[in-house]
Design an enzyme around this catalytic site. Structure first.
Site, short mmCIF file in Angstrom:
data_model
loop_
_atom_site.label_atom_id
_atom_site.label_comp_id
_atom_site.label_asym_id
_atom_site.label_seq_id
_atom_site.Cartn_x
_atom_site.Cartn_y
_atom_site.Cartn_z
CD GLU A 58 -2.84 7.03 -5.78
OE1 GLU A 58 -2.34 7.81 -6.59
OE2 GLU A 58 -2.25 6.61 -4.76
NE ARG A 96 4.03 -1.68 2.30
CZ ARG A 96 3.28 -1.00 1.42
NH1 ARG A 96 2.48 -0.05 1.83
NH2 ARG A 96 3.32 -1.27 0.15
CE LYS A 151 -1.09 0.52 -6.66
NZ LYS A 151 -2.05 1.59 -6.69
P1 ATP Z 1 1.84 0.82 -3.99
O1 ATP Z 1 2.83 1.45 -3.06
O2 ATP Z 1 2.19 -0.56 -4.39
O3 ATP Z 1 1.47 1.68 -5.14
P2 ATP Z 1 -0.38 1.81 -2.64
O4 ATP Z 1 -0.59 1.76 -1.19
O5 ATP Z 1 0.06 3.11 -3.18
O6 ATP Z 1 0.57 0.66 -3.09
P3 ATP Z 1 -3.14 1.93 -3.28
O7 ATP Z 1 -3.77 1.75 -4.60
O8 ATP Z 1 -3.16 3.26 -2.66
O9 ATP Z 1 -1.66 1.41 -3.44
O10 ATP Z 1 -3.64 0.84 -2.24
C1 ATP Z 1 -4.95 0.42 -2.07
C2 ATP Z 1 -5.07 -0.25 -0.75
O11 ATP Z 1 -4.21 -1.38 -0.65
C3 ATP Z 1 -4.70 0.69 0.38
O12 ATP Z 1 -5.71 0.63 1.36
C4 ATP Z 1 -3.40 0.15 0.89
O13 ATP Z 1 -3.29 0.34 2.28
C5 ATP Z 1 -3.46 -1.33 0.55
N1 ATP Z 1 -2.13 -1.87 0.32
C6 ATP Z 1 -1.22 -1.46 -0.58
N2 ATP Z 1 -0.07 -2.16 -0.47
C7 ATP Z 1 -0.26 -3.04 0.54
C8 ATP Z 1 0.56 -4.04 1.18
N3 ATP Z 1 1.82 -4.30 0.77
N4 ATP Z 1 0.03 -4.76 2.20
C9 ATP Z 1 -1.23 -4.53 2.60
N5 ATP Z 1 -2.05 -3.61 2.07
C10 ATP Z 1 -1.58 -2.86 1.06
MG MG Z 2 -1.21 4.85 -2.62
#
Ligand code: ATP
Ligand code: MG
Length: 596
Positions: free
Chosen positions: A62, A297, A307
């Site tokens: 995102e 994760r 984020k």
């Molecule tokens: P955040 O909670 O930091 O905003 P998010 O999952 O909301 O992270 P996205 O932009 O939706 O962020 O993530 C893009 C991809 O990265 C997704 O497929 C997610 O599963 C993966 N991802 C995000 N955080 C992690 C993590 N800590 N370890 C492994 N993969 C991750």
């Molecule tokens: Mg997300």
């Protein structure tokens, strides 16, 4: 790929995802699929050619912040698996939320993926997509679900809906709107689309099972009304798909074979399959449809990976920006001195598992050291300078001003990289910790009467030191031991126990050195009960010193990495370093010293 070829040729440690893919390849699960040249519905792909990609994965961020080390794991995984199995990984922005898309975030995400060494260009196509391009199809699929009795418009209040969903111990209750006919639902859904209902007045729900033990299967909402301008589709829509509905469809239209996500989506998998099974039955999407696989994760000690919270650290100025070298963002790691190869190596070493755990920060640092050790040029630097005067220098050398040329290999295991040159003189900078008036047990460095070797230079005998009024040592004195210069015949006739690093006052460069340490002082910030993560910030995460470094660093380029002998790995700062004002960041110490 940036990684040297030899690294790629090493067998990769297996993991459950590799096993799934290998099995699918062996059984030809996706062999019959066709590819229409770009994303599309079943008909579009059917008119295409056999899919040139053996597997398709995707990285779907995102665009709401900078990517962090957790995303790096996901990038390495998705792009890495595609690379290793003759596949393609799509770069997809998950922009189904009508929040304003920030170009700064989009650009930084694309840069981060490229910098890590990956590309979404394959077979002459740029696999760069936006989920919002699929809104038309998502709407069509919703109407299909309605006409087949698989979705209904629910107009219960949010509270009623929550209450009637039940909980773990209590099955849900059917909505009074659940029995509407497909015709009624279709008409109502079109009214939703046409802006006839207020925001929040109704939702479209999948019609599955209000008594399902999996709460996600209790008629999940798939469309909501939200009057918001979307950066891509403008005001075309006042209804937007929910993530759980949109994501499987995005995967299906892009012919994704293995949709890899983090464990918190495990409970969503039954809905993922339910939805795609319905759409496949109706001939809307190509078959076999994508499958979702979940992995743990990344949780890395001493940092946070959210984020939203990282953004707070930036906004509240606890760090200088998203690219502050203490940040676990990809731009922060880069500025800290991390290389794409070190992050890939880290991702490979931690592997993928199906249960959550914490990875120790030292694992990340070890990957950096292992990557930089064979690459980084060596240099001497004195980070906490104390003056050393060779009192008999003029006597032995003929003049106090004489400068003796010394040299050292650029890299100890690669003679072809040549030698660095520097001078030895009467006045030398040494580390403050390399002198002790009263040596602790086992101390082999400078103390009155002791001999040490100045690395790549001469052996000296310490004779004493001068202190200021406060008792602080301001100068150390020593005498040169003649005929002991490194590399000259007989130089090792005088045995010493200690070797120290140094730079000559005459040719040292002054540099700003930023000694970074961990951002948080506790291993698992933001997890201990009752403590706000702000209170867990490490107050000593940055110490700036004025150092003296050897003259070979005059030519250091921004982003160039070095091993400062004894001190660890340093990088010429990507933003602030300049030849006349050198700035180096500490990337990692020589070995794990945390807590010692
Ligand atoms: P955040 O909670 O930091 O905003 P998010 O999952 O909301 O992270 P996205 O932009 O939706 O962020 O993530 C893009 C991809 O990265 C997704 O497929 C997610 O599963 C993966 N991802 C995000 N955080 C992690 C993590 N800590 N370890 C492994 N993969 C991750
Ligand atoms: Mg997300």
């Amino acid at each position: 790929m940036n990684a040297p070829a030899d690294k790629n040729e090493l067998p990769k440690p297996s993991n459950f995802l590799r096993q799934v893919i290998e099995k699918d390849l062996e059984h030809g699960t996706y062999q019959q699929r066709k590819w229409g040249g770009g994303p599309g519905d079943a008909q579009h792909h059917q008119q295409g050619t056999p899919d040139p990609a053996k597997i398709r994965t995707r990285f779907p961020p995102e665009p709401n912040g900078y990517l962090h080390v957790g995303h790096a794991k996901s990038i390495c995984l998705n792009f890495g698996l595609a690379r290793d199995y003759g596949g393609v990984c799509h770069m997809r922005f998950d922009d189904t939320n009508p929040e304003k898309e920030d170009q700064e975030y989009v650009d930084s995400i694309l840069d981060a993926v490229k910098w890590l060494g990956f590309s979404w260009d394959a077979n002459g196509t740029s696999h760069y997509y936006h989920a919002s391009d699929y809104f038309d199809f998502m709407y069509r699929a919703a109407e299909y679900l309605i006409t087949t009795g698989n979705a209904y418009v629910d107009e219960q209040s949010a509270d009623e809906m929550r209450h009637n969903r039940g909980d773990f111990g209590r099955p849900g209750t059917n909505s009074p709107y659940r029995a509407r006919t497909p015709q009624e639902n279709l008409a109502r859904f079109r009214e939703m689309k046409d802006g006839k209902l207020a925001d929040g007045a109704a939702v479209l729900r999948a019609k599955i099972d209000m008594a399902s033990p999996n709460i996600n299967m209790r008629d999940p909402a798939i469309y909501r009304i939200r009057r918001a301008t979307h950066h891509n589709t403008g005001d075309k829509w006042c209804i937007y798909p929910m993530y759980t509905y949109a994501h499987p469809i995005e995967d299906a239209l892009e012919n994704i074979t293995h949709s890899i996500c983090t464990l918190e989506f495990e409970d969503q998998r039954p809905f993922y399959d339910w939805l795609l099974d319905r759409l496949a039955e109706g001939g809307l999407i190509s078959q076999p449809h994508p499958r979702q696989y979940e992995f743990a994760r990344l949780n890395l000690t001493y940092v946070i990976t959210s984020k939203r919270k990282l953004k707070a650290l930036v906004d509240e100025k606890h760090v200088t920006g998203w690219d502050d070298p203490r940040m676990p963002t990809i731009v922060g790691l880069r500025r800290r001195g991390y290389t794409p190869e070190s992050i890939q190596l880290f991702a490979e070493r931690i592997g993928v598992t199906k249960s959550d755990s914490w990875i120790d920060y030292s694992t990340l640092e070890a990957a950096l050291r292992d990557d930089l050790d064979p690459k980084a040029a060596r240099a001497m630097a004195v980070l906490d300078p104390l003056k050393l005067v060779i009192t008999n220098w003029g006597e032995v050398m003929g003049s106090d001003d004489f400068l003796d040329a010394c040299s050292a290999p650029v890299h100890p295991h690669d003679a072809a990289r040549g030698r660095r040159e520097f001078k030895f003189g009467k006045e030398i900078w040494i580390e403050r910790t390399d002198y002790e008036e009263v040596p602790p047990k086992g101390y082999n460095r400078l103390y009155p009467g002791n001999k040490v070797r100045m690395k790549y230079g001469h052996v000296i005998t310490c004779t004493g030191a001068t202190k200021d009024a406060d008792g602080k040592v301001v100068e150390v004195q020593a005498e040169l031991v003649p005929d002991t210069k490194s590399g000259t015949p007989g130089s090792d006739a005088v045995k010493v126990k200690g070797v120290i690093t140094w730079v000559a006052a005459a040719d040292a460069l002054t540099a700003e050195v930023r000694l970074y340490d961990r951002l948080f002082s506790v291993p698992q910030p933001d997890t201990s009960s009752g403590k706000d993560y702000h209170e867990e910030l490490n107050p000593e995460s940055l110490k700036v010193v004025t150092a003296f470094v050897e003259p070979s660093l005059k030519s250091a380029q921004r982003d160039e990495k070095f091993q400062f002998e004894r001190h660890g790995y340093f990088v010429a700062d990507l933003k602030d370093h300049a030849q006349d004002v050198p700035v180096f960041n500490r990337a990692a110490g020589m070995k794990d010293s945390w807590g010692k």
